[in-house]
Design an enzyme around this catalytic site. Structure first.
Site, PDB file in Angstrom:
ATOM      1  N   HIS A   1       4.426   1.414  -1.177  1.00 50.02           N
ATOM      2  CA  HIS A   1       3.760   1.161   0.110  1.00 50.02           C
ATOM      3  C   HIS A   1       2.308   0.719  -0.012  1.00 50.02           C
ATOM      4  O   HIS A   1       1.658   0.456   0.984  1.00 50.02           O
ATOM      5  CB  HIS A   1       3.847   2.402   1.011  1.00 50.02           C
ATOM      6  CG  HIS A   1       2.968   3.542   0.560  1.00 50.02           C
ATOM      7  ND1 HIS A   1       3.393   4.500  -0.316  1.00 50.02           N
ATOM      8  CD2 HIS A   1       1.694   3.863   0.860  1.00 50.02           C
ATOM      9  CE1 HIS A   1       2.421   5.368  -0.541  1.00 50.02           C
ATOM     10  NE2 HIS A   1       1.366   5.008   0.152  1.00 50.02           N
TER      11      HIS A   1
HETATM   12  C1  UD1 Z   1      -1.548   5.354   4.954  1.00 49.05           C
HETATM   13  C2  UD1 Z   1      -2.780   5.678   4.115  1.00 49.05           C
HETATM   14  C3  UD1 Z   1      -2.421   5.699   2.649  1.00 49.05           C
HETATM   15  C4  UD1 Z   1      -1.255   6.631   2.386  1.00 49.05           C
HETATM   16  C5  UD1 Z   1      -0.090   6.274   3.293  1.00 49.05           C
HETATM   17  C6  UD1 Z   1       0.977   7.313   3.097  1.00 49.05           C
HETATM   18  C7  UD1 Z   1      -4.968   4.866   4.924  1.00 49.05           C
HETATM   19  C8  UD1 Z   1      -5.994   3.826   4.759  1.00 49.05           C
HETATM   20  N1  UD1 Z   1      -3.798   4.635   4.292  1.00 49.05           N
HETATM   21  O1  UD1 Z   1      -1.126   4.045   4.604  1.00 49.05           O
HETATM   22  O2  UD1 Z   1      -3.542   6.159   1.900  1.00 49.05           O
HETATM   23  O3  UD1 Z   1      -0.879   6.525   1.040  1.00 49.05           O
HETATM   24  O4  UD1 Z   1      -0.524   6.292   4.660  1.00 49.05           O
HETATM   25  O5  UD1 Z   1       2.193   6.988   3.659  1.00 49.05           O
HETATM   26  O6  UD1 Z   1      -5.186   5.823   5.602  1.00 49.05           O
HETATM   27  N2  UD1 Z   1       3.613   2.365  10.729  1.00 49.05           N
HETATM   28  C9  UD1 Z   1       4.714   2.619  11.497  1.00 49.05           C
HETATM   29  N3  UD1 Z   1       4.968   3.903  11.858  1.00 49.05           N
HETATM   30  C10 UD1 Z   1       4.183   4.943  11.494  1.00 49.05           C
HETATM   31  C11 UD1 Z   1       3.055   4.682  10.719  1.00 49.05           C
HETATM   32  C12 UD1 Z   1       2.779   3.385  10.343  1.00 49.05           C
HETATM   33  O7  UD1 Z   1       5.463   1.714  11.865  1.00 49.05           O
HETATM   34  O8  UD1 Z   1       4.485   6.106  11.857  1.00 49.05           O
HETATM   35  C13 UD1 Z   1       3.364   0.976  10.292  1.00 49.05           C
HETATM   36  C14 UD1 Z   1       2.452   0.196  11.226  1.00 49.05           C
HETATM   37  O9  UD1 Z   1       2.901  -1.107  11.261  1.00 49.05           O
HETATM   38  C15 UD1 Z   1       1.126   0.276  10.516  1.00 49.05           C
HETATM   39  C16 UD1 Z   1       1.509   0.282   9.057  1.00 49.05           C
HETATM   40  O10 UD1 Z   1       2.726   1.004   9.012  1.00 49.05           O
HETATM   41  O11 UD1 Z   1       0.278  -0.799  10.830  1.00 49.05           O
HETATM   42  C17 UD1 Z   1       0.494   0.943   8.156  1.00 49.05           C
HETATM   43  O12 UD1 Z   1       0.139   2.251   8.622  1.00 49.05           O
HETATM   44  P1  UD1 Z   1      -1.294   2.908   8.238  1.00 49.05           P
HETATM   45  O13 UD1 Z   1      -1.340   4.313   8.653  1.00 49.05           O
HETATM   46  O14 UD1 Z   1      -2.399   2.007   8.685  1.00 49.05           O
HETATM   47  O15 UD1 Z   1      -1.330   2.802   6.669  1.00 49.05           O
HETATM   48  P2  UD1 Z   1      -0.242   3.193   5.602  1.00 49.05           P
HETATM   49  O16 UD1 Z   1       0.137   1.970   4.851  1.00 49.05           O
HETATM   50  O17 UD1 Z   1       0.819   4.016   6.231  1.00 49.05           O
HETATM   51  N1  UDP Z   2       7.821  11.735   0.817  1.00 53.01           N
HETATM   52  C1  UDP Z   2       8.836  12.129   1.710  1.00 53.01           C
HETATM   53  N2  UDP Z   2       9.751  11.194   2.114  1.00 53.01           N
HETATM   54  C2  UDP Z   2       9.737   9.901   1.674  1.00 53.01           C
HETATM   55  C3  UDP Z   2       8.723   9.516   0.765  1.00 53.01           C
HETATM   56  C4  UDP Z   2       7.782  10.456   0.371  1.00 53.01           C
HETATM   57  O1  UDP Z   2       8.895  13.290   2.109  1.00 53.01           O
HETATM   58  O2  UDP Z   2      10.609   9.120   2.087  1.00 53.01           O
HETATM   59  C5  UDP Z   2       6.807  12.732   0.432  1.00 53.01           C
HETATM   60  C6  UDP Z   2       6.590  12.932  -1.045  1.00 53.01           C
HETATM   61  O3  UDP Z   2       7.458  13.909  -1.576  1.00 53.01           O
HETATM   62  C7  UDP Z   2       5.140  13.398  -1.092  1.00 53.01           C
HETATM   63  C8  UDP Z   2       4.504  12.612   0.035  1.00 53.01           C
HETATM   64  O4  UDP Z   2       5.565  12.229   0.903  1.00 53.01           O
HETATM   65  O5  UDP Z   2       5.061  14.781  -0.785  1.00 53.01           O
HETATM   66  C9  UDP Z   2       3.761  11.402  -0.483  1.00 53.01           C
HETATM   67  O6  UDP Z   2       3.362  10.600   0.582  1.00 53.01           O
HETATM   68  P1  UDP Z   2       3.086   9.041   0.448  1.00 53.01           P
HETATM   69  O7  UDP Z   2       3.748   8.499  -0.760  1.00 53.01           O
HETATM   70  O8  UDP Z   2       3.414   8.447   1.761  1.00 53.01           O
HETATM   71  O9  UDP Z   2       1.497   8.989   0.320  1.00 53.01           O
HETATM   72  P2  UDP Z   2       0.463   9.040  -0.877  1.00 53.01           P
HETATM   73  O10 UDP Z   2       0.701  10.291  -1.631  1.00 53.01           O
HETATM   74  O11 UDP Z   2       0.631   7.790  -1.680  1.00 53.01           O
HETATM   75  O12 UDP Z   2      -0.868   9.007  -0.192  1.00 53.01           O
END
Ligand code: UD1
Ligand code: UDP
Length: 362
Positions: free
Chosen positions: A205
């Site tokens: 991601h």
């Molecule tokens: C965010 C965090 C990242 C973390 C990740 C974990 C920041 C800058 N990034 O990235 O550090 O590793 O979460 O998963 O805070 N979206 C949905 N539904 C949701 C959430 C997001 O559809 O519930 C989609 C939207 O199109 C959104 C995109 O995902 O624009 C990105 O979401 P965002 O929270 O901005 O960043 P992540 O890539 O999820």
């Molecule tokens: N995780 C989950 N379901 C998924 C993918 C990840 O429960 O489909 C959990 C994973 O075990 C870990 C956390 O989400 O506890 C990690 O989150 P993510 O990879 O979104 O974020 P990051 O750690 O990179 O910020």
């Protein structure tokens, strides 16, 4: 004393749950839970409240998605209103997402001490939005709770005084050890026809991997090649899903690539436990595989969690698909050899954090 604990995105929930549990058992720290709403899909948010037995948030700020500035600013505006009403003695933030940064700035400007859980991690890569969030949060935090020895070195180099640094271990591992027996991926593995230890579990991601359609296409071509050797299951993050759906020309997907929606915590930990190899760009998953003893191939050029490499479970393969493919094949051929656990990844971090808070707020 009154503390506010902030959650916003998926990787925050498994870090907050052990703290909420510890505070409620002790009774001395009255904690409220703020959910910013950075993540809002049921399988990115609500399911974690059920799986991790988190209490309902005291307030849901409903921020949603947006550019970095929009999202951070909206959290700041709404969180400031809450803090001015609730008047906590301490604001606790976890991890490195935009909600972490936003609430740290708000607290600091209102002269409310901030505690950062998972402080001092550094990728030394300012192209990562999380690196900026970590650095600003740590500079502001009164309490920097660290997961590993090198975090303290990083903080000291940036001028953070020793009196602000507390090595407490890894809070994610409190959740992992608490739920490891209950975690069960068998339903989804049965549905997909996957056999224990005979599949690759993949999550991707990071914007650096998924936001460019041509690079994403190359990564998926590589995963399709790997799937010829061993089936691949990939719970698709919403950011990645959006990019897969909009790629033009479309990205080809092998039938042996099993794409599923993101799954809840218990199911995901269950899937990790039984995986042959995990391939990921996640931060938290590098740490969880370390404790589970499952080989992890990290699809990044750098990691803020170098200890996971030092102890032997994690391989930093870079983002070039050929390098990732070679690393996975090497592990499938030869395994990963000896590995060990980092100090204080023992499931007792929440207790250590609560002890320190109680000592400072008698
Ligand atoms: C965010 C965090 C990242 C973390 C990740 C974990 C920041 C800058 N990034 O990235 O550090 O590793 O979460 O998963 O805070 N979206 C949905 N539904 C949701 C959430 C997001 O559809 O519930 C989609 C939207 O199109 C959104 C995109 O995902 O624009 C990105 O979401 P965002 O929270 O901005 O960043 P992540 O890539 O999820
Ligand atoms: N995780 C989950 N379901 C998924 C993918 C990840 O429960 O489909 C959990 C994973 O075990 C870990 C956390 O989400 O506890 C990690 O989150 P993510 O990879 O979104 O974020 P990051 O750690 O990179 O910020």
């Amino acid at each position: 004393m009154k503390a506010v604990l902030v959650v916003g995105a998926r990787p925050n929930f498994m870090k907050a749950a052990p703290l909420m549990r510890e505070f409620s058992l002790r009774g001395g720290i009255e904690a409220s839970l703020v959910h910013t709403g950075q993540h809002y899909d049921e399988n990115m948010s609500k399911i974690f409240f059920e799986d991790l037995e988190l209490p309902e948030p005291d307030i849901y700020l409903g921020i949603g998605s947006g550019s970095h500035a929009e999202q951070t600013a909206r959290v700041m505006v709404e969180f400031e209103k809450y803090v001015l009403t609730d008047r906590p003695d301490l604001i606790i933030v976890v991890g490195d997402v935009n909600s972490t940064l936003a609430c740290s700035i708000v607290g600091s400007k209102l002269w409310i001490p901030v505690a950062h859980v998972e402080a001092g991690l550094r990728s030394f890569d300012l192209a990562m939005p999380e690196e900026i969030n970590r650095m600003v949060t740590d500079i502001l935090a009164r309490f920097c709770f660290t997961t590993s020895p090198e975090a303290e070195t990083n903080l000291k180099k940036e001028g953070v005084g020793e009196e602000r640094i507390f090595f407490v271990g890894n809070i994610m591992i409190d959740s992992l050890l608490n739920y490891i027996d209950k975690a069960d991926g068998s339903a989804i593995l049965d549905r997909l026809g996957l056999v224990e230890k005979e599949y690759l579990l993949v999550t991707l991601h990071r914007p650096s991997n998924v936001d460019n359609p041509d690079e994403l296409r190359e990564l998926f071509a590589m995963l399709s090649r790997l799937a010829e050797r061993m089936p691949v299951v990939l719970p698709v993050h919403p950011r990645t899903k959006k990019m897969l759906e909009s790629a033009d020309p479309p990205i080809a997907l092998s039938g042996r690539l099993k794409l599923v929606d993101p799954v809840g915590y218990l199911e995901f930990v269950g899937m990790m436990k039984s995986a042959g190899v995990v391939v990921t760009d996640s931060g938290g998953i590098q740490e969880e595989t370390t404790v589970l003893g499952i080989p992890c191939v990290t699809v990044r050029e750098n990691t803020e969690r170098p200890i996971t490499i030092e102890v032997g479970t994690n391989i930093l393969a870079g983002t070039d698909p050929a390098g990732v493919e070679a690393a996975v094949n090497r592990i499938l051929d030869d395994g990963i050899g000896d590995h060990s656990l980092p100090p204080l990844w023992d499931g007792k971090t929440a207790g250590r954090i609560a002890d320190i808070i109680e000592k400072h707020f008698p």
